[in-house]
Scaffold this motif. Structure first.
Motif, mmCIF file in Angstrom:
data_model
loop_
_atom_site.group_PDB
_atom_site.id
_atom_site.type_symbol
_atom_site.label_atom_id
_atom_site.label_comp_id
_atom_site.label_asym_id
_atom_site.label_seq_id
_atom_site.Cartn_x
_atom_site.Cartn_y
_atom_site.Cartn_z
ATOM 1 N N PHE A 184 42.635 41.618 40.433
ATOM 2 C CA PHE A 184 42.689 42.714 41.400
ATOM 3 C C PHE A 184 43.885 43.606 41.087
ATOM 4 C CE2 PHE A 184 41.150 38.892 43.762
ATOM 5 C CZ PHE A 184 39.802 39.244 43.760
ATOM 6 N N ALA A 185 43.599 44.817 40.576
ATOM 7 C CA ALA A 185 44.682 45.741 40.216
ATOM 8 C C ALA A 185 45.411 46.256 41.453
ATOM 9 C CB ALA A 185 44.133 46.916 39.413
ATOM 10 N N SER A 186 44.714 46.265 42.574
ATOM 11 C CA SER A 186 45.335 46.647 43.846
ATOM 12 C C SER A 186 45.357 45.412 44.737
ATOM 13 C CB SER A 186 44.537 47.769 44.520
ATOM 14 O OG SER A 186 45.112 48.110 45.763
ATOM 15 N N PRO A 187 46.508 44.752 44.845
ATOM 16 C CA PRO A 187 46.560 43.467 45.564
ATOM 17 C C PRO A 187 46.417 43.606 47.072
ATOM 18 C CG PRO A 187 48.756 44.157 44.937
ATOM 19 C CD PRO A 187 47.823 45.148 44.317
ATOM 20 N N PHE A 188 46.060 42.500 47.715
ATOM 21 C CA PHE A 188 46.037 42.389 49.177
ATOM 22 C C PHE A 188 46.599 41.025 49.528
ATOM 23 C CE2 PHE A 188 41.923 41.613 47.253
ATOM 24 C CZ PHE A 188 41.567 40.345 47.697
ATOM 25 N N GLY A 189 47.097 40.875 50.747
ATOM 26 C CA GLY A 189 47.882 39.708 51.126
ATOM 27 C C GLY A 189 47.266 38.373 50.776
ATOM 28 N N MET A 190 45.972 38.207 51.045
ATOM 29 C CA MET A 190 45.318 36.922 50.804
ATOM 30 C C MET A 190 45.300 36.558 49.319
ATOM 31 S SD MET A 190 41.696 35.642 52.419
ATOM 32 C CE MET A 190 40.749 36.928 51.615
ATOM 33 N N GLN A 191 45.520 37.546 48.456
ATOM 34 C CA GLN A 191 45.473 37.319 47.014
ATOM 35 C C GLN A 191 46.752 36.674 46.483
ATOM 36 O OE1 GLN A 191 46.275 40.481 44.511
ATOM 37 N NE2 GLN A 191 45.884 39.206 42.728
ATOM 38 N N ALA A 192 47.754 36.489 47.316
ATOM 39 C CA ALA A 192 49.058 35.995 46.874
ATOM 40 C C ALA A 192 48.951 34.706 46.058
ATOM 41 C CB ALA A 192 49.969 35.779 48.083
ATOM 42 N N GLU A 193 48.092 33.784 46.467
ATOM 43 C CA GLU A 193 47.942 32.506 45.760
ATOM 44 C C GLU A 193 46.607 32.421 45.005
ATOM 45 O OE1 GLU A 193 48.700 29.310 48.514
ATOM 46 O OE2 GLU A 193 50.882 29.555 48.329
ATOM 47 N N TYR A 194 46.013 33.568 44.751
ATOM 48 C CA TYR A 194 44.791 33.620 43.940
ATOM 49 C C TYR A 194 45.218 33.549 42.484
ATOM 50 C CZ TYR A 194 40.380 35.420 42.001
ATOM 51 O OH TYR A 194 39.210 35.590 41.293
ATOM 52 N N ALA A 195 44.989 32.412 41.854
ATOM 53 C CA ALA A 195 45.495 32.213 40.495
ATOM 54 C C ALA A 195 44.741 31.087 39.798
ATOM 55 C CB ALA A 195 46.994 31.884 40.537
ATOM 56 N N HIS A 196 44.909 31.043 38.494
ATOM 57 C CA HIS A 196 44.386 29.940 37.693
ATOM 58 C C HIS A 196 45.106 28.657 38.126
ATOM 59 C CE1 HIS A 196 43.660 27.437 34.146
ATOM 60 N NE2 HIS A 196 42.730 28.288 33.765
ATOM 61 N N PRO A 197 44.398 27.510 38.154
ATOM 62 C CA PRO A 197 45.052 26.249 38.553
ATOM 63 C C PRO A 197 46.326 25.941 37.772
ATOM 64 C CG PRO A 197 42.685 25.943 38.440
ATOM 65 C CD PRO A 197 42.950 27.334 37.944
ATOM 66 N N LEU A 198 46.334 26.260 36.471
ATOM 67 C CA LEU A 198 47.542 26.012 35.676
ATOM 68 C C LEU A 198 48.698 26.887 36.144
ATOM 69 C CD1 LEU A 198 46.400 25.537 31.959
ATOM 70 C CD2 LEU A 198 47.570 23.885 33.423
ATOM 71 N N LEU B 45 49.791 34.705 58.337
ATOM 72 C CA LEU B 45 50.567 35.792 57.740
ATOM 73 C C LEU B 45 49.674 36.808 57.033
ATOM 74 C CD1 LEU B 45 53.530 33.676 56.307
ATOM 75 C CD2 LEU B 45 53.715 35.435 58.084
ATOM 76 N N CYS B 46 48.463 36.386 56.669
ATOM 77 C CA CYS B 46 47.511 37.314 56.038
ATOM 78 C C CYS B 46 46.804 38.212 57.056
ATOM 79 C CB CYS B 46 46.447 36.532 55.261
ATOM 80 S SG CYS B 46 47.023 35.826 53.705
ATOM 81 N N VAL B 47 46.819 37.805 58.316
ATOM 82 C CA VAL B 47 46.063 38.532 59.348
ATOM 83 C C VAL B 47 46.474 40.007 59.478
ATOM 84 C CG1 VAL B 47 45.644 38.692 61.846
ATOM 85 C CG2 VAL B 47 45.383 36.501 60.667
ATOM 86 N N PRO B 48 47.793 40.336 59.573
ATOM 87 C CA PRO B 48 48.150 41.760 59.725
ATOM 88 C C PRO B 48 47.604 42.634 58.604
ATOM 89 C CG PRO B 48 50.036 40.386 60.215
ATOM 90 C CD PRO B 48 48.987 39.478 59.660
ATOM 91 N N GLY B 49 47.785 42.219 57.341
ATOM 92 C CA GLY B 49 47.278 43.000 56.222
ATOM 93 C C GLY B 49 45.772 43.136 56.241
ATOM 94 N N PHE B 50 45.083 42.074 56.690
ATOM 95 C CA PHE B 50 43.624 42.118 56.784
ATOM 96 C C PHE B 50 43.196 43.142 57.829
ATOM 97 C CE2 PHE B 50 39.629 40.601 58.689
ATOM 98 C CZ PHE B 50 38.813 40.572 57.559
#
Length: 296
Positions: free
Chosen positions: A176-190, A65-70
């Motif tokens: 990232f102030a300007s998000p991209f698809g792969m960043q959806a689950e980029y987060a602190h473990p908590l 699902l990240c491929v199109p945005g990439f």
């Protein structure tokens, strides 16, 4: 009385959909899907299906699902749909995001996925093809899961923005102030654990077959990758979903840091007025576009 009326309405809606479904042509993919499903049941244990099957569904769905945005970043025509055009993606940011994702997926989420089998056993959730619900039931259940998760996400996400908490946990996601698809689950473990817990509430409420687990995973990833994509595509089929927030709504949250806290729908932000800055921003943009047209 009100409860009985609601039940009657739901029963009527179910019968109407079932009646319409009876006139639809046979799905040519149903038999191959049935064969593949039965092959899986015959050759793998329930633990393997629940654990490794769920992991494969999650990883394959996420990165596909990240491929199109990439790809969009390499297509000049798609640049006009980029929401924050002055902040393009960079290889450095995307590589950093990818490494963090691998850690979160295999060190945080995989241990949780390992509990899927015990969850299905505890609640006696079936795996058999004969007990699999019809497509419209699964679709309705996914919508119900989305409504529940959206409420959880709104209030916990808003709490994570509290000035005493934000810098310790949620600030990672806003790197990232300007998000991209792969960043959806980029987060602190908590944060992965706190906001991710909302995903499972709907499963506890609705799950009557293991297929719902996988269907809801795909639906949730489709939504969160879309709203983080950074692109507002006019023909996006998700815009047909009532009250769907979309990429432009969530992109403003990353740009502004305040407001637009919900994950999927717009109603909680509308009820509590946390979309006021977004509405003001939209009105300002419309005025600027009108002025530009008049000047031309």
């Amino acid at each position: 009385m009100a409860t009985n009326d609601s039940v009657n309405i739901l029963n009527s809606a179910y019968l109407a959909v079932e009646y319409i479904d009876s006139f639809l042509p046979d799905n040519p993919l149903q038999q191959p899907f049935k064969n593949a499903w039965n092959y899986m049941l015959d050759n793998y244990t329930k633990f393997q299906i629940a654990t490794w099957g769920s992991l494969i569904v999650h990883e394959a769905s996420y990165f596909l699902l990240c491929v199109p945005g990439f790809i969009f970043q390499f297509i000049p025509y798609m640049r006009k749909y980029k929401i924050q055009q002055d902040k393009p993606e960079t290889w450095e940011k995307q590589w950093k995001c990818f490494k963090t994702l691998l850690f979160n997926h295999f060190c945080i989420q995989l241990p949780l996925i390992c509990g899927t089998y015990y969850f299905t056993e505890y609640f006696n959730i079936p795996y058999e093809w004969e007990e699999m619900p019809r497509w419209y039931i699964v679709l309705a259940q996914c919508f119900g899961c989305a409504v529940i998760e959206d409420a959880w996400h709104y209030f916990l996400h808003r709490l994570l923005h509290h000035k005493r908490i934000y810098k310790y946990i949620h600030k990672v996601h806003h790197e990232f102030a300007s998000p991209f698809g792969m960043q959806a689950e980029y987060a602190h473990p908590l944060e992965t654990l706190i906001l991710g817990a909302g995903f499972f509430i709907g499963i506890v409420v609705f799950c009557n077959h293991v297929v719902l687990l996988w269907a809801w995973v795909i639906c949730r990833l489709m939504e969160t990758i879309d709203v983080h994509s950074g692109y507002d595509i006019p023909l996006n089929p998700l815009h047909l979903v009532p009250f769907y927030a979309g990429a432009r709504f969530h992109d403003f949250h990353h740009m502004n840091f305040i407001g637009n806290y919900a994950s999927t729908f717009t109603w909680w932000d509308r009820i509590f007025g946390t979309d006021s800055q977004f509405i003001a921003y939209q009105e300002k943009e419309k005025k600027q576009q009108l002025m530009t047209k008049k000047a031309n």
